[in-house]
Design a protein around this motif. Structure first.
Motif, mmCIF file in Angstrom:
data_model
loop_
_atom_site.group_PDB
_atom_site.id
_atom_site.type_symbol
_atom_site.label_atom_id
_atom_site.label_comp_id
_atom_site.label_asym_id
_atom_site.label_seq_id
_atom_site.Cartn_x
_atom_site.Cartn_y
_atom_site.Cartn_z
ATOM 1 N N PHE A 137 0.889 -1.203 -0.072
ATOM 2 C CA PHE A 137 -0.075 0.114 0.138
ATOM 3 C C PHE A 137 0.653 1.122 0.064
ATOM 4 C CE2 PHE A 137 -3.696 -2.551 2.493
ATOM 5 C CZ PHE A 137 -3.955 -2.946 1.217
ATOM 6 N N ALA A 138 2.022 1.338 -0.198
ATOM 7 C CA ALA A 138 2.933 2.162 -0.320
ATOM 8 C C ALA A 138 2.540 3.576 -1.078
ATOM 9 C CB ALA A 138 4.444 2.100 -0.555
ATOM 10 N N ALA A 139 2.081 3.118 -2.361
ATOM 11 C CA ALA A 139 1.752 4.241 -3.125
ATOM 12 C C ALA A 139 0.542 4.930 -2.718
ATOM 13 C CB ALA A 139 1.470 3.620 -4.772
ATOM 14 N N LEU A 140 -0.448 4.157 -1.972
ATOM 15 C CA LEU A 140 -1.418 4.782 -1.358
ATOM 16 C C LEU A 140 -1.484 5.941 -0.413
ATOM 17 C CD1 LEU A 140 -2.308 1.938 -2.964
ATOM 18 C CD2 LEU A 140 -4.043 1.662 -1.056
ATOM 19 N N GLY A 141 -0.479 5.352 0.509
ATOM 20 C CA GLY A 141 0.134 6.337 1.556
ATOM 21 C C GLY A 141 0.586 7.514 1.089
ATOM 22 N N ASP A 142 1.355 7.381 0.003
ATOM 23 C CA ASP A 142 2.019 8.629 -0.772
ATOM 24 C C ASP A 142 1.222 9.239 -1.215
ATOM 25 O OD1 ASP A 142 4.446 9.809 -1.680
ATOM 26 O OD2 ASP A 142 3.752 9.350 -3.777
ATOM 27 N N GLN B 299 3.879 21.193 11.914
ATOM 28 C CA GLN B 299 5.204 20.197 12.164
ATOM 29 C C GLN B 299 4.618 18.920 11.870
ATOM 30 O OE1 GLN B 299 6.998 20.901 15.914
ATOM 31 N NE2 GLN B 299 8.705 19.785 15.522
ATOM 32 N N PHE B 300 5.259 18.076 10.913
ATOM 33 C CA PHE B 300 5.034 16.931 10.677
ATOM 34 C C PHE B 300 5.800 15.660 11.517
ATOM 35 C CE2 PHE B 300 3.105 18.820 6.895
ATOM 36 C CZ PHE B 300 1.892 18.190 7.006
ATOM 37 N N PHE B 301 4.964 14.523 11.858
ATOM 38 C CA PHE B 301 5.900 13.509 12.472
ATOM 39 C C PHE B 301 5.474 12.437 11.661
ATOM 40 C CE2 PHE B 301 5.636 16.808 15.772
ATOM 41 C CZ PHE B 301 6.977 16.613 16.315
ATOM 42 N N LYS B 302 6.314 11.359 11.241
ATOM 43 C CA LYS B 302 5.848 10.631 10.081
ATOM 44 C C LYS B 302 6.334 8.965 10.734
ATOM 45 C CE LYS B 302 6.617 11.129 5.703
ATOM 46 N NZ LYS B 302 7.140 11.597 4.324
ATOM 47 N N VAL B 303 5.249 8.207 10.663
ATOM 48 C CA VAL B 303 5.669 6.780 11.278
ATOM 49 C C VAL B 303 5.279 5.834 9.918
ATOM 50 C CG1 VAL B 303 5.035 4.597 12.605
ATOM 51 C CG2 VAL B 303 5.562 7.135 13.518
ATOM 52 N N ASP B 304 5.853 4.822 9.464
ATOM 53 C CA ASP B 304 5.617 3.932 8.450
ATOM 54 C C ASP B 304 4.884 2.817 9.214
ATOM 55 O OD1 ASP B 304 5.312 1.959 6.455
ATOM 56 O OD2 ASP B 304 7.269 1.729 5.970
ATOM 57 N N ASP B 305 3.523 2.501 8.948
ATOM 58 C CA ASP B 305 2.808 1.549 9.554
ATOM 59 C C ASP B 305 3.120 0.281 9.019
ATOM 60 O OD1 ASP B 305 1.392 0.928 7.605
ATOM 61 O OD2 ASP B 305 -0.541 2.254 8.290
ATOM 62 N N GLU B 306 3.631 0.135 7.877
ATOM 63 C CA GLU B 306 4.156 -1.066 7.284
ATOM 64 C C GLU B 306 2.822 -2.053 7.089
ATOM 65 O OE1 GLU B 306 7.645 -3.094 9.184
ATOM 66 O OE2 GLU B 306 7.517 -1.310 10.590
ATOM 67 N N SER B 307 1.864 -1.577 7.253
ATOM 68 C CA SER B 307 0.518 -2.346 7.014
ATOM 69 C C SER B 307 0.327 -3.300 7.711
ATOM 70 C CB SER B 307 0.307 -2.815 5.478
ATOM 71 O OG SER B 307 0.353 -1.649 4.740
ATOM 72 N N PHE C 54 -12.559 -7.447 -4.389
ATOM 73 C CA PHE C 54 -12.099 -6.137 -3.614
ATOM 74 C C PHE C 54 -10.562 -6.598 -3.322
ATOM 75 C CE2 PHE C 54 -10.119 -4.391 0.439
ATOM 76 C CZ PHE C 54 -10.186 -3.173 0.038
ATOM 77 N N PHE C 55 -9.722 -5.929 -4.021
ATOM 78 C CA PHE C 55 -8.417 -5.750 -3.967
ATOM 79 C C PHE C 55 -7.815 -4.462 -3.772
ATOM 80 C CE2 PHE C 55 -9.132 -10.169 -5.219
ATOM 81 C CZ PHE C 55 -8.499 -10.913 -4.097
ATOM 82 N N ALA C 56 -6.606 -3.912 -3.577
ATOM 83 C CA ALA C 56 -6.135 -2.803 -3.471
ATOM 84 C C ALA C 56 -4.711 -2.874 -3.971
ATOM 85 C CB ALA C 56 -6.573 -1.841 -2.446
ATOM 86 N N GLY C 57 -4.147 -1.570 -4.322
ATOM 87 C CA GLY C 57 -2.629 -1.492 -4.580
ATOM 88 C C GLY C 57 -2.057 -2.401 -5.546
ATOM 89 N N GLY C 58 -0.761 -3.354 -5.176
ATOM 90 C CA GLY C 58 -0.355 -4.177 -5.834
ATOM 91 C C GLY C 58 -1.187 -5.400 -6.177
ATOM 92 N N GLY C 59 -1.929 -5.526 -5.052
ATOM 93 C CA GLY C 59 -2.664 -6.769 -5.330
ATOM 94 C C GLY C 59 -3.711 -6.825 -6.177
#
Length: 386
Positions: free
Chosen positions: A39-44, A67-75, A223-228
């Motif tokens: 889902f990386a492209a979706l988050g972007d 002020q932004f703080f970012k965390v990668d949730d890694e799905s 129902f699928f999204a992103g790369g799937g």
């Protein structure tokens, strides 16, 4: 002047100064989104949409720098609580914006509810977020999983299909979207004869496609999204099913994926709360600004990120940026009408968008609007007591 009066005036002045400084302090926004994986492209695109609206306001909301703080949730749901607590406890953010994966979002909602942190969900449709896990500090700028499934079920029934099969990943977004489809399709007289699932993020579809070919339903709902979604649509076509069994889906099947899906996606019918060619000045302006800023076309994820920022702004503007006036801010967000590229929407009592769902057909690299599936569709908010 009596000493006591001097002291009182000094105290008032100090309090006023502190309040002003607090009001002018940067607003801490925590972005918890997928920056790697399926889902990386979706988050972007969610982040790009969110930042675009802020940039349109001169880089501030209600006069406050961001002020932004970012965390990668890694799905990854198993990491969600630890990840969201980095924003809540370590960074002390004022608001969290996230995420895409419904399983991750459910854990985020629990943490936000417990800590009373403002949470705006710019994608994940987990029904529980505006159902049993609802809370006055949790909002959504996207949809509930039930909504696009239900809208697609309405359209499938209108097309005269009587026998359907469904296929999805076995996780909250998939199973809840399928339930929405089934509810509408069977209410109109159709029958879902089989639900097919596979573990997330597995993309080995062949055995399930063979089963579809053997069953020969009138229609398949996916129902699928992103790369799937990319791999599923291409595999469905490669198996020869596109020519024999019509494929329909929640709009995430073809949103943000068309370039990679190529010819396999052409002609697919989906429903969603956004379509690329909604011919309104608002949508055209948004698409032009997004294309100039990022040199790419926006999709539904960008819209949802953009509208998350609009919803936050509606609350902040009502209290002139002072988040200490929390009740008034939340009330303003509840009552807001968001002038979205998708069309204006309001929020349900459970703080989920009440919005039109479009019928879209893939033509080239666009999901082209061909009508309204359901107008002003509201999630039922089953189980919400907050």
């Amino acid at each position: 002047m009596p000493p006591i009066l001097k002291l009182t005036l000094a105290a008032i002045a100090a309090t006023t100064t502190l309040a002003t400084q607090a009001q002018q302090a940067p607003l801490k926004v925590g972005l918890m989104l997928p920056y790697t994986g399926t889902f990386a492209a979706l988050g972007d695109n969610i982040e790009k949409g969110f930042r675009l609206y802020i940039n349109e306001q001169g880089g501030k909301l209600a006069g406050r720098e961001i002020q932004f703080f970012k965390v990668d949730d890694e799905s990854e749901p198993s990491k969600a609580t630890d990840n969201v607590n980095k924003l809540i406890k370590r960074d002390n953010v004022d608001v969290i914006v996230g995420t895409v994966h419904s399983g991750v979002a459910l854990a985020m909602a629990r943490a936000a509810k417990e800590s009373n942190t403002l949470l705006i969900v710019p994608n994940a449709g987990a029904d529980g977020i505006t159902g049993p896990q609802c809370a006055p500090n949790i909002f959504r700028s996207s949809f509930s999983n039930w909504q696009p499934g239900y809208a697609t079920g309405v359209v499938a029934a209108q097309k005269g299909y009587k026998k359907a099969m469904t296929i999805t990943w076995n996780y909250a977004a998939g199973t809840e979207t399928v339930k929405g489809f089934t509810e509408a399709f069977e209410k109109a007289g159709g029958k879902v004869v089989k639900d097919l699932t596979l573990p997330f993020p597995n993309v080995e579809f062949q055995a399930l496609l063979t089963e579809i070919a053997a069953q020969k339903p009138d229609v398949v709902f996916a129902f699928f999204a992103g790369g799937g979604a990319v791999k599923f649509v291409k595999d469905y076509d490669a198996a020869g099913l596109k020519k024999t069994v019509p494929l329909m889906g929640s709009g995430f099947l073809t949103d943000g994926t068309l370039e990679a899906q190529g010819a396999s996606a052409q002609g697919l019918i989906t429903t969603l709360h956004y379509a690329d060619n909604i011919e309104t000045p608002r949508n055209n302006d948004f698409r032009n600004k997004f294309a100039v800023a990022y040199r790419s076309n926006p999709d539904v994820y960008a819209v949802q990120g953009y509208d998350a920022a609009q919803l936050l702004a509606a609350g902040l503007n009502a209290v002139k940026g002072d988040m200490a006036k929390r009740p008034a801010m939340l009330a303003a967000m509840n009552k807001a009408t968001i002038d979205s590229p998708r069309g204006r929407f309001t929020l349900s009592p459970q703080r989920n968008p009440v919005q039109d769902f479009y019928i879209r057909e893939v033509k080239g690299l666009y999901n082209v609007n061909s009508g309204i599936a359901v107008k002003a569709l509201a999630d039922p908010g089953r189980g919400c007591k907050g």
